[in-house]
Design a protein around this motif. Structure first.
Motif, PDB file in Angstrom:
ATOM      1  N   ASP A 113      -7.020  -4.981  12.110  1.00 26.50           N
ATOM      2  CA  ASP A 113      -8.469  -4.776  12.251  1.00 26.50           C
ATOM      3  C   ASP A 113      -8.760  -3.903  13.472  1.00 26.50           C
ATOM      4  N   GLU A 114      -8.138  -4.260  14.595  1.00 25.72           N
ATOM      5  CA  GLU A 114      -8.361  -3.482  15.825  1.00 25.72           C
ATOM      6  C   GLU A 114      -7.828  -2.058  15.648  1.00 25.72           C
ATOM      7  N   ALA A 115      -6.692  -1.935  14.971  1.00 22.99           N
ATOM      8  CA  ALA A 115      -6.106  -0.611  14.751  1.00 22.99           C
ATOM      9  C   ALA A 115      -7.052   0.281  13.951  1.00 22.99           C
ATOM     10  N   ARG A 116      -7.619  -0.260  12.890  1.00 25.99           N
ATOM     11  CA  ARG A 116      -8.546   0.524  12.063  1.00 25.99           C
ATOM     12  C   ARG A 116      -9.805   0.897  12.845  1.00 25.99           C
ATOM     13  N   ALA A 117     -10.351  -0.059  13.589  1.00 21.83           N
ATOM     14  CA  ALA A 117     -11.562   0.228  14.360  1.00 21.83           C
ATOM     15  C   ALA A 117     -11.300   1.341  15.373  1.00 21.83           C
ATOM     16  N   LYS A 118     -10.153   1.280  16.035  1.00 22.99           N
ATOM     17  CA  LYS A 118      -9.831   2.296  17.028  1.00 22.99           C
ATOM     18  C   LYS A 118      -9.578   3.645  16.364  1.00 22.99           C
ATOM     19  N   TYR A 119      -8.863   3.634  15.238  1.00 22.61           N
ATOM     20  CA  TYR A 119      -8.554   4.886  14.548  1.00 22.61           C
ATOM     21  C   TYR A 119      -9.822   5.623  14.135  1.00 22.61           C
ATOM     22  N   HIS A 120     -10.754   4.917  13.542  1.00 20.63           N
ATOM     23  CA  HIS A 120     -11.964   5.594  13.059  1.00 20.63           C
ATOM     24  C   HIS A 120     -12.819   6.103  14.220  1.00 20.63           C
ATOM     25  N   LEU A 174      -0.282  -6.219   8.682  1.00 24.16           N
ATOM     26  CA  LEU A 174      -0.597  -4.848   9.055  1.00 24.16           C
ATOM     27  C   LEU A 174      -1.054  -4.016   7.870  1.00 24.16           C
ATOM     28  N   GLN A 175      -0.407  -4.167   6.720  1.00 28.06           N
ATOM     29  CA  GLN A 175      -0.651  -3.256   5.604  1.00 28.06           C
ATOM     30  C   GLN A 175      -1.816  -3.677   4.714  1.00 28.06           C
ATOM     31  N   GLY A 176      -2.241  -4.948   4.798  1.00 29.49           N
ATOM     32  CA  GLY A 176      -3.395  -5.388   4.044  1.00 29.49           C
ATOM     33  C   GLY A 176      -3.090  -5.565   2.564  1.00 29.49           C
ATOM     34  N   ASN A 177      -4.137  -5.909   1.809  1.00 27.54           N
ATOM     35  CA  ASN A 177      -3.948  -6.155   0.370  1.00 27.54           C
ATOM     36  C   ASN A 177      -4.992  -5.440  -0.489  1.00 27.54           C
ATOM     37  N   ASP A 178      -5.547  -4.333   0.035  1.00 29.22           N
ATOM     38  CA  ASP A 178      -6.489  -3.567  -0.766  1.00 29.22           C
ATOM     39  C   ASP A 178      -5.747  -2.913  -1.934  1.00 29.22           C
ATOM     40  N   PRO A 179      -6.345  -2.883  -3.135  1.00 28.94           N
ATOM     41  CA  PRO A 179      -5.627  -2.333  -4.295  1.00 28.94           C
ATOM     42  C   PRO A 179      -5.403  -0.827  -4.237  1.00 28.94           C
ATOM     43  N   LYS A 180      -6.161  -0.104  -3.409  1.00 31.04           N
ATOM     44  CA  LYS A 180      -6.023   1.357  -3.389  1.00 31.04           C
ATOM     45  C   LYS A 180      -5.477   1.882  -2.074  1.00 31.04           C
ATOM     46  N   TYR A 181      -5.906   1.317  -0.963  1.00 27.84           N
ATOM     47  CA  TYR A 181      -5.555   1.870   0.340  1.00 27.84           C
ATOM     48  C   TYR A 181      -4.727   0.872   1.160  1.00 27.84           C
ATOM     49  N   PHE A 182      -3.751   1.402   1.868  1.00 29.46           N
ATOM     50  CA  PHE A 182      -3.085   0.593   2.882  1.00 29.46           C
ATOM     51  C   PHE A 182      -3.968   0.532   4.116  1.00 29.46           C
ATOM     52  N   LYS A 183      -4.018  -0.639   4.723  1.00 26.75           N
ATOM     53  CA  LYS A 183      -4.819  -0.813   5.940  1.00 26.75           C
ATOM     54  C   LYS A 183      -4.189  -0.027   7.083  1.00 26.75           C
ATOM     55  N   THR A 184      -2.918  -0.243   7.300  1.00 28.01           N
ATOM     56  CA  THR A 184      -2.092   0.586   8.186  1.00 28.01           C
ATOM     57  C   THR A 184      -0.702   0.597   7.570  1.00 28.01           C
ATOM     58  N   HIS A 185       0.227   1.293   8.195  1.00 20.82           N
ATOM     59  CA  HIS A 185       1.631   1.200   7.821  1.00 20.82           C
ATOM     60  C   HIS A 185       2.374   0.318   8.811  1.00 20.82           C
ATOM     61  N   LEU A 343      -3.419   5.985   2.932  1.00 20.16           N
ATOM     62  CA  LEU A 343      -4.110   5.454   4.109  1.00 20.16           C
ATOM     63  C   LEU A 343      -5.551   5.946   4.193  1.00 20.16           C
ATOM     64  N   GLY A 344      -5.938   6.810   3.275  1.00 25.20           N
ATOM     65  CA  GLY A 344      -7.308   7.303   3.233  1.00 25.20           C
ATOM     66  C   GLY A 344      -7.585   8.455   4.162  1.00 25.20           C
ATOM     67  N   MET A 345      -6.541   9.092   4.675  1.00 26.94           N
ATOM     68  CA  MET A 345      -6.744  10.139   5.679  1.00 26.94           C
ATOM     69  C   MET A 345      -7.379  11.403   5.118  1.00 26.94           C
ATOM     70  N   PHE A 346      -7.316  11.605   3.802  1.00 29.49           N
ATOM     71  CA  PHE A 346      -7.903  12.800   3.203  1.00 29.49           C
ATOM     72  C   PHE A 346      -9.173  12.465   2.410  1.00 29.49           C
ATOM     73  N   ASP A 347      -9.640  11.239   2.543  1.00 28.33           N
ATOM     74  CA  ASP A 347     -10.799  10.791   1.769  1.00 28.33           C
ATOM     75  C   ASP A 347     -11.997  10.536   2.671  1.00 28.33           C
ATOM     76  N   PRO A 348     -13.212  10.622   2.126  1.00 31.01           N
ATOM     77  CA  PRO A 348     -14.400  10.286   2.926  1.00 31.01           C
ATOM     78  C   PRO A 348     -14.365   8.823   3.357  1.00 31.01           C
ATOM     79  N   ASP A 349     -14.915   8.553   4.524  1.00 32.88           N
ATOM     80  CA  ASP A 349     -14.921   7.190   5.042  1.00 32.88           C
ATOM     81  C   ASP A 349     -15.573   6.203   4.079  1.00 32.88           C
ATOM     82  N   ASP A 350     -16.586   6.641   3.372  1.00 34.83           N
ATOM     83  CA  ASP A 350     -17.290   5.687   2.520  1.00 34.83           C
ATOM     84  C   ASP A 350     -16.450   5.240   1.327  1.00 34.83           C
TER      85      ASP A 350
END
Length: 868
Positions: A113-120, A174-185, A343-350
């Motif tokens: 969670d902290e990693a994602r908040a900091k990354y964005h 770390l990696q989460g359980n979202d069906p499309k995106y990894f939370k982190t690696h 990881l969603g790096m090429f996709d819009p945040d929304d």
């Protein structure tokens, strides 16, 4: 004015829309297309030079495609590391001591969670440098086979099963359980057969039996690949069977890719490819390859997709020379770009759900509370003579002594983030008993037989007592200072996202400190300066210390032959470029340790709490440490340093009770302490809330239940040679001698009884699962946790381990109550190694199912199982 404003706004909107449409022109940016199509499209647009650039950890921007730079290197060993403010949890070895993989999972869900908040936030601020990405090079799942290894604190101990369960929990958190995106690696490292020594890791060739390889060194990696779906694997520095691990066909191709079906990223440890070919008289290397082209080619063709380092630049020449094809690079690049898209790096945040995590989660009260919870769970009570613990809160006077009592950064361990507040052990004790007189004296340092008497009061400047400070928001001291003031002492860090001074950047700044030191005496005066990035120290016109270093920092000392009353001009220059800034400076004179004076100072206390052990400044990764008993971050023995042992003996001679709080990342030979002291609490490196956790345990607000994830040996005489990787005689699984404290050991303030154990069946076939159930009763007067452990003893495999952990459960049980727990065992729990076929199998015969509170034979009860 109004018309011009509207016209400007309209143009701005048109410009933004145009840029947005331009981005969507490329199929690789379309989140609705299959990732394989997107990757194919992106690869088709890259030049060979651009492709090579994307195969090293510091990937450059591809501006014509609007792709920003990205650095794959990030750390999260026990909290988001080296990137400013973060919640700092206990070190990995301490997390293992919780024997609670569910709470370890929750901890790493918090960390991600902290990693994602900091990354964005970094993305919004267009900050793309190291430690600001989403690819975390953790966990370290090497087996802590020898307590002399300095990096063992980064692992989950000596047991393959415990390491596997903890590692799986870390990866899933770390990696989460979202069906499309990894939370982190997450990244399983260091693959494989890697656990010291540090001083020869760049040239060392590890040789082990196939049995040890498959039963000790590989199980955790296999679990993370096959069960946790880990997305990255880091190959190690050392050689294995003569080949560097990052070009090992056996490790990378035969086992990882083919046997386990791993199709994700393999990356090198930092500089590992350099070790293939570079010659270095100061650091001997493998030198298995003649040049960077052949080294890089071999690594890529063996499956190493990403290099931490710069040798892969040579791939361009290797292609020109026909050693490797562009299509070979595409194999790796598909994995790398697929990962970034997932990881969603090429996709819009929304489109990426994790982008909604607010920055306020970073070191939030809830996260700090979890850090406290994990610190409490991790601590291991090793001795409690006559139940002296818990201490009464009504004591009139408590003495706290020792080098770790007031040390906050020691609690952070290594590979750490930077909390905005740390509770030292002294802080925790004082807060716990506000009506008790708590006196503190350092007594001694970790290893030195002298103390440093601070002489900072003899430094003055035109601003007053202290150094005049000037700060510049550039690294070249250009222009006028953005801040000027007085620095009474130099202990600076931007680790918690706090500035050195008002109006000063967090990064990319410089500082100058000037003043005058008046020597209060003649003789040797020691100037010590430490920090990361660059610093210079001048005494008069002479530059006496200088460093240009990386994020690990550097320390320089200078001895001034001083004359009493003479004035010495001082100038310090600090140049900070990236990452967290750190600068410390002191002037002091050495004074001998006076053991008896310390004892006299504290002898009228009701109890003496000595807080000692070792420090992450002594044990760790390839460190420039030359203290007695230490070498490059490793240890030459496992004894408590002599100065501390002598101090504790002198304190015990006062006749007052002595409680020893041990801070360490590895096993210590606490023989005298175990025989003579009243209580010993192993607090590890407990993170930012460790002080509160220690006080909670010492005064009975928390009942300790941590268990040792490593054997505590009596001395190195009980161990084989450090460089011998064969497991014979090592760890509880193969050790025939009696240790000081066994694996899985830990005391409580209450007592437990194990009853009514039974198997789901006394006889099963090789494909069946088995359930073991038992009752645990809290037979004492205090609520507490019990860690039940289940071991398998396999008489059908005489070359195998004496016993092997195959289950553990931490359960909270109220005083007088009974809890029923169960263990589910699959056939894999009964695996043994077939030396002829070199495969794992279940052999028919009788097995012992052992259960109890530790691995010691005296603590275990037995059930018999027959496998047909």
């Amino acid at each position: 004015m109004k018309i011009k404003h509207l016209t400007f706004t309209a143009l701005a909107v048109l410009t933004v829309t145009s840029c947005s449409e331009k981005k969507q022109d490329f199929p690789f940016r379309n989140p609705d297309l299959p990732i394989e199509e997107r990757v194919d499209d992106l690869l088709s647009r890259l030049t060979p030079e651009e492709k090579v650039g994307q195969m090293m950890n510091q990937t450059p921007a591809i501006e014509r495609l609007d792709i920003p730079p990205y650095d794959w290197w990030n750390e999260a060993l026990h909290g988001v590391a080296r990137a400013g403010k973060a919640t700092v949890f206990p070190q990995a070895i301490a997390l293992a001591a919780t024997f609670n993989d569910q709470d370890v999972y929750e901890t790493f869900n918090i960390i991600s969670d902290e990693a994602r908040a900091k990354y964005h936030q970094y993305q919004k601020d267009k900050e793309y440098d190291r430690y600001k990405g989403l690819t975390f090079w953790t966990p370290n799942i090497n087996i802590f086979r020898d307590p002399r290894w300095g990096r063992g604190m980064e692992t989950y101990g000596e047991d393959p099963y415990l390491t596997s369960r903890m590692g799986v929990a870390v990866v899933k958190g770390l990696q989460g359980n979202d069906p499309k995106y990894f939370k982190t690696h997450a990244c399983a490292k260091h693959y494989a057969v890697h656990s010291g020594p540090e001083w020869n890791r760049h040239e060392y060739n590890a040789e082990v039996t196939p049995r040890d390889l498959w039963t000790t060194y590989l199980p955790a990696f296999e679990a993370l690949v096959e069960e946790a779906n880990v997305q990255e694997v880091m190959c190690a520095y050392n050689r294995f069977e003569g080949k560097p691990c990052c070009s090992s066909d056996k490790l990378l191709v035969d086992i990882l890719r083919n046997s386990w079906g791993y199709d994700r990223i393999i990356l090198s440890d930092c500089g590992a490819i350099d070790d293939f070919w570079q010659k270095d008289k100061n650091t001997p290397r493998h030198e298995t390859h003649p040049d960077a082209e052949s080294a890089s080619t071999d690594a890529v063709l063996s499956g190493t997709d990403l290099e931490c380092g710069g040798s892969y630049h040579a791939l361009l020449k290797a292609m020109q020379d026909g050693k490797i094809k562009e299509s070979d690079l595409d194999v790796s690049l598909r994995r790398l770009f697929k990962a970034r898209m997932e990881l969603g790096m090429f996709d819009p945040d929304d489109r990426v759900p994790f982008s909604k995590i607010p920055y306020s989660v970073v070191e939030s009260p809830e996260h700090v509370a979890k850090a406290l919870d994990m610190a409490r769970q991790s601590m291991v009570l090793l001795k409690n003579k006559n139940q002296i613990l818990p201490l009464s809160k009504q004591l009139k006077k408590i003495a706290v002594v020792g080098p770790n009592a007031a040390d906050s950064t020691m609690l952070w361990a290594n590979y750490n983030g930077f909390p905005t507040h740390t509770v030292t052990i002294l802080d925790g004790i004082r807060a716990k008993v506000p009506n008790t007189e708590v006196i503190y004296t350092l007594g001694c340092n970790h290893t030195d037989n002298f103390l440093m008497k601070d002489l900072g009061q003899y430094i003055t400047s035109e601003k007053g007592n202290g150094l005049k400070s000037e700060f510049f928001n550039n690294t070249e001291f250009k222009g006028e200072p953005v801040y000027s003031g007085l620095a009474k002492e130099l202990h600076y860090t931007t680790g918690g996202n706090t500035q050195f001074a008002p109006n000063v950047n967090l990064t990319d700044f410089s500082a100058r400190f000037t003043g005058e030191f008046t020597a209060p005496q003649s003789g040797d005066i020691e100037f010590t300066i430490s920090g990361n990035d660059g610093f210079r120290l001048f005494i008069g016109d002479e530059k006496v210390a200088e460093s240009w270093t990386n994020e690990y920092g550097s320390t320089k000392n200078y001895i001034l032959k001083a004359e009493e009353g003479k004035k010495y001009p001082i100038k310090i220059e600090y140049m900070q470029a990236k990452g967290s800034a750190d600068l410390n400076f002191s002037v002091a004179v050495r004074t001998p340790v006076d053991y008896q004076a310390t004892a006299n100072e504290v002898k009228d206390a009701d109890v003496i709490i000595f807080v000692g052990g070792i420090s992450p400044r002594l044990e760790g990764e390839e460190m420039p440490v030359d203290a007695e008993g230490f070498k490059k971050g490793d240890r030459l023995n496992i004894e408590i340093p002599k100065v501390q042992k002598e101090m504790v003996k002198t304190l015990k001679a006062t006749g007052k009770p002595v409680i020893y709080v041990v801070c360490t990342g590895s096993a210590l030979a606490l023989n005298w302490e175990n025989e003579n002291l009243d209580a010993i609490l192993n607090a590890w490196y407990g993170g930012q809330e460790a002080g509160t956790a220690v006080a909670d345990i010492l005064f009975g607000d928390y009942n300790p239940a941590g268990r040792l994830p490593v054997t505590f040996y009596k001395s190195v005489d009980q161990l084989p040679d450090f460089e011998d990787y064969n497991m014979k005689g090592r760890t509880y699984r193969y050790m025939t001698e009696t240790p000081l404290y066994p694996f899985g050991y830990g005391l409580s303030y209450t007592t437990f009884a194990y009853k009514n154990a039974k198997l789901s069946s006394d006889k099963i076939n090789k494909e069946e699962n088995l359930t073991v159930t038992l009752d645990i009763q809290n037979t004492g007067k205090t609520d507490g946790d019990e860690v039940a452990q289940l071991y398998i003893k396999n008489p059908n495999d005489p070359k195998g381990p004496l016993k092997s952990l195959q289950g553990f459960k931490r359960t909270h049980i109220a005083a007088g109550e009974t809890q029923t727990i169960s263990f589910e065992l699959t056939p894999k729990a009964f695996w043994s190694f077939n030396d002829e076929t070199q495969t794992m199998e279940v052999r028919p015969g009788k097995y012992e199912i052992l259960y109890g509170p530790s691995s010691a034979d005296k603590d275990l009860k037995s059930l018999t199982l027959t496998i047909e």
